[in-house]
Scaffold this motif. Structure first.
Motif, PDB file in Angstrom:
ATOM      1  N   MET A   1       0.827  -1.205   0.000  1.00 48.80           N
ATOM      2  CA  MET A   1       0.000   0.000   0.000  1.00 48.80           C
ATOM      3  C   MET A   1       0.862   1.256   0.000  1.00 48.80           C
ATOM      4  N   LYS A   2       0.358   2.296  -0.652  1.00 46.72           N
ATOM      5  CA  LYS A   2       1.041   3.577  -0.621  1.00 46.72           C
ATOM      6  C   LYS A   2       0.009   4.688  -0.638  1.00 46.72           C
ATOM      7  N   LEU A   3       0.440   5.902  -0.342  1.00 49.01           N
ATOM      8  CA  LEU A   3      -0.466   7.040  -0.370  1.00 49.01           C
ATOM      9  C   LEU A   3      -1.017   7.224  -1.774  1.00 49.01           C
ATOM     10  N   VAL A   4      -2.331   7.374  -1.868  1.00 49.77           N
ATOM     11  CA  VAL A   4      -2.985   7.543  -3.157  1.00 49.77           C
ATOM     12  C   VAL A   4      -3.736   8.866  -3.172  1.00 49.77           C
ATOM     13  N   TRP A   5      -3.551   9.637  -4.223  1.00 54.35           N
ATOM     14  CA  TRP A   5      -4.152  10.967  -4.318  1.00 54.35           C
ATOM     15  C   TRP A   5      -5.641  10.879  -4.651  1.00 54.35           C
ATOM     16  N   SER A   6      -6.470  11.639  -3.911  1.00 57.55           N
ATOM     17  CA  SER A   6      -7.906  11.702  -4.162  1.00 57.55           C
ATOM     18  C   SER A   6      -8.289  13.152  -4.439  1.00 57.55           C
ATOM     19  N   PRO A   7      -8.483  13.531  -5.701  1.00 57.84           N
ATOM     20  CA  PRO A   7      -8.822  14.920  -6.018  1.00 57.84           C
ATOM     21  C   PRO A   7     -10.154  15.362  -5.430  1.00 57.84           C
ATOM     22  N   GLU A   8     -11.111  14.418  -5.297  1.00 58.59           N
ATOM     23  CA  GLU A   8     -12.418  14.780  -4.737  1.00 58.59           C
ATOM     24  C   GLU A   8     -12.292  15.203  -3.273  1.00 58.59           C
ATOM     25  N   THR A   9     -11.561  14.412  -2.492  1.00 60.59           N
ATOM     26  CA  THR A   9     -11.378  14.743  -1.081  1.00 60.59           C
ATOM     27  C   THR A   9     -10.582  16.027  -0.923  1.00 60.59           C
ATOM     28  N   ALA A  10      -9.590  16.222  -1.782  1.00 60.23           N
ATOM     29  CA  ALA A  10      -8.788  17.452  -1.738  1.00 60.23           C
ATOM     30  C   ALA A  10      -9.674  18.666  -1.991  1.00 60.23           C
ATOM     31  N   SER A  11     -10.560  18.568  -2.978  1.00 61.91           N
ATOM     32  CA  SER A  11     -11.446  19.691  -3.311  1.00 61.91           C
ATOM     33  C   SER A  11     -12.383  20.020  -2.165  1.00 61.91           C
ATOM     34  N   LYS A  12     -12.935  18.983  -1.534  1.00 64.78           N
ATOM     35  CA  LYS A  12     -13.862  19.205  -0.415  1.00 64.78           C
ATOM     36  C   LYS A  12     -13.151  19.905   0.745  1.00 64.78           C
ATOM     37  N   ALA A  13     -11.950  19.446   1.068  1.00 69.13           N
ATOM     38  CA  ALA A  13     -11.205  20.058   2.166  1.00 69.13           C
ATOM     39  C   ALA A  13     -10.820  21.492   1.825  1.00 69.13           C
ATOM     40  N   TYR A  14     -10.433  21.726   0.583  1.00 66.00           N
ATOM     41  CA  TYR A  14     -10.060  23.079   0.162  1.00 66.00           C
ATOM     42  C   TYR A  14     -11.241  24.031   0.338  1.00 66.00           C
ATOM     43  N   ILE A  15     -12.403  23.626  -0.159  1.00 65.14           N
ATOM     44  CA  ILE A  15     -13.597  24.485  -0.082  1.00 65.14           C
ATOM     45  C   ILE A  15     -14.010  24.721   1.365  1.00 65.14           C
ATOM     46  N   ASP A  16     -13.995  23.662   2.175  1.00 61.87           N
ATOM     47  CA  ASP A  16     -14.392  23.816   3.579  1.00 61.87           C
ATOM     48  C   ASP A  16     -13.411  24.692   4.351  1.00 61.87           C
ATOM     49  N   THR A  17     -12.133  24.619   3.998  1.00 59.28           N
ATOM     50  CA  THR A  17     -11.142  25.474   4.662  1.00 59.28           C
ATOM     51  C   THR A  17     -11.333  26.932   4.261  1.00 59.28           C
ATOM     52  N   VAL A  18     -11.669  27.161   2.991  1.00 64.48           N
ATOM     53  CA  VAL A  18     -11.978  28.528   2.547  1.00 64.48           C
ATOM     54  C   VAL A  18     -13.112  29.093   3.398  1.00 64.48           C
ATOM     55  N   LYS A  19     -14.158  28.304   3.591  1.00 73.05           N
ATOM     56  CA  LYS A  19     -15.306  28.753   4.385  1.00 73.05           C
ATOM     57  C   LYS A  19     -14.920  28.989   5.840  1.00 73.05           C
ATOM     58  N   SER A  20     -14.121  28.078   6.392  1.00 75.40           N
ATOM     59  CA  SER A  20     -13.732  28.192   7.799  1.00 75.40           C
ATOM     60  C   SER A  20     -12.832  29.386   8.061  1.00 75.40           C
ATOM     61  N   CYS A  21     -12.007  29.739   7.061  1.00 80.78           N
ATOM     62  CA  CYS A  21     -11.029  30.813   7.251  1.00 80.78           C
ATOM     63  C   CYS A  21     -11.546  32.182   6.804  1.00 80.78           C
ATOM     64  N   GLU A  22     -12.733  32.225   6.211  1.00 83.67           N
ATOM     65  CA  GLU A  22     -13.265  33.501   5.732  1.00 83.67           C
ATOM     66  C   GLU A  22     -13.390  34.519   6.856  1.00 83.67           C
ATOM     67  N   LEU A  23     -13.867  34.070   8.001  1.00 83.33           N
ATOM     68  CA  LEU A  23     -14.064  34.987   9.121  1.00 83.33           C
ATOM     69  C   LEU A  23     -12.737  35.459   9.708  1.00 83.33           C
ATOM     70  N   LEU A  24     -11.657  34.723   9.383  1.00 82.10           N
ATOM     71  CA  LEU A  24     -10.330  35.085   9.889  1.00 82.10           C
ATOM     72  C   LEU A  24      -9.469  35.667   8.772  1.00 82.10           C
ATOM     73  N   HIS A  25     -10.145  36.188   7.746  1.00 78.25           N
ATOM     74  CA  HIS A  25      -9.485  36.863   6.627  1.00 78.25           C
ATOM     75  C   HIS A  25      -8.698  35.930   5.723  1.00 78.25           C
ATOM     76  N   GLY A  26      -8.946  34.623   5.822  1.00 75.47           N
ATOM     77  CA  GLY A  26      -8.453  33.652   4.853  1.00 75.47           C
ATOM     78  C   GLY A  26      -6.950  33.467   4.803  1.00 75.47           C
ATOM     79  N   SER A  27      -6.552  32.379   4.146  1.00 78.25           N
ATOM     80  CA  SER A  27      -5.126  32.102   3.978  1.00 78.25           C
ATOM     81  C   SER A  27      -4.946  31.087   2.863  1.00 78.25           C
ATOM     82  N   SER A  28      -4.282  31.451   1.797  1.00 77.78           N
ATOM     83  CA  SER A  28      -4.045  30.510   0.704  1.00 77.78           C
ATOM     84  C   SER A  28      -3.167  29.356   1.162  1.00 77.78           C
ATOM     85  N   VAL A  29      -2.303  29.603   2.142  1.00 77.07           N
ATOM     86  CA  VAL A  29      -1.433  28.553   2.668  1.00 77.07           C
ATOM     87  C   VAL A  29      -2.271  27.487   3.366  1.00 77.07           C
TER      88      VAL A  29
END
Length: 221
Positions: A1-29
C-alpha cells in the motif's frame, strides 16, 4: 500500500477550509495544506505549533482530518502554547484534535505511522531534528515546512535539501518549494519496502544481431 491521491477529497477540504477561514481573513497557505492532507488521505496528521503562531493552517488540518476520518495531532512546547491553541481553535469552531505538550523532537518519537507532518521552519525551530525523529507511515508520507523562505535561504542556499535533512533514512519521491505565504517546502516520501509494489525484477542482457548489416547490439531489459 502507498499514499494515493484523491482529487475529490482534496477539493472538499479546500472548499471547507476557505469557508472556515473567511471569518479570519483567509489564507491561501491553509487552504493548500488542507487540500494536500485530505487529497493524500492522511490518517495521522501531525503539526508543531508555538505561542504566537498563526492558527489558520491548524484549522485547515482539522478540516482535512475530518474528511479523511484521521487523527489531527498538535505538538506544543509548553502549557502557555497549549492554552492559546485551544482558545484559538475553539473560537474557530474546531474541537476534534489531540494535543501533546513537550519538546517536539522528543514528543514526536511516541507517535507512529505519521503520513502528513507540518513543521514551522521559522525562528529557532530545528525542524530537521523533528523530522528525523518522526516515525513515518509505511504508505509513505508528505512533509511540509511552512515559513520556509528565510530558513531555506539561510540554511540551504535556496530550497531545503531533503536528503540531507532525512540523512538518507527515507526515499524522496519528489520535492518542491512553493512561493505562497512565507514559503512552503514540501517533500513526498515513498512507501516503505520498494518502488511501486511487487517484487523487484532482475535485469538481464539480450543480444540482437541486425540481419542486414551484421552488427551486434546488446540491450539491457
Amino acid at each position: 500500500m502507498k499514499l494515493v491521491w484523491s482529487p475529490e477529497t482534496a477539493s472538499k477540504a479546500y472548499i471547507d477550509t476557505v469557508k472556515s477561514c473567511e471569518l479570519l481573513h483567509g489564507s491561501s497557505v491553509a487552504e493548500l495544506i488542507s487540500a494536500m492532507a485530505a487529497g493524500w488521505n492522511a490518517e495521522v496528521i501531525v503539526e508543531t505549533w508555538a505561542r504566537g503562531g498563526a492558527i489558520l493552517v491548524s484549522i485547515g488540518l482539522a478540516v482535512a482530518a475530518h474528511h479523511t476520518k484521521g487523527r489531527h495531532i498538535c505538538i506544543v512546547p509548553d502549557e502557555e502554547s497549549r492554552a492559546e491553541y485551544v482558545e484559538a481553535m475553539s473560537q474557530s469552531g474546531q474541537s476534534d484534535y489531540e494535543m501533546l505538550v513537550g519538546e517536539p523532537e522528543e514528543v514526536i518519537e511516541g507517535l507512529q505511522g505519521i503520513d502528513f507532518l507540518v513543521v514551522d521552519c521559522g525562528g529557532d525551530n530545528d525542524f530537521g531534528r523533528i523530522i528525523r525523529a518522526a516515525d513515518l507511515g509505511r504508505r509513505g508520507a508528505v512533509l511540509v515546512c511552512k515559513n520556509a523562505a528565510a530558513a531555506s535561504r539561510a540554511a540551504y542556499g535556496g530550497g531545503i535539501r531533503w536528503r540531507s535533512v532525512l540523512e538518507g533514512k527515507s526515499r524522496i519521491v519528489r520535492s518542491v518549494f512553493l512561493p505562497v505565504g512565507d514559503g512552503l517546502d514540501v517533500a513526498h516520501v515513498g512507501a516503505v519496502g520498494g518502488n511501486s509494489g511487487g517484487a523487484k525484477r532482475e535485469s538481464r542482457w539480450i543480444k540482437r544481431i541486425d540481419r542486414h548489416s551484421g552488427e551486434e547490439f546488446v540491450i539491457r531489459k
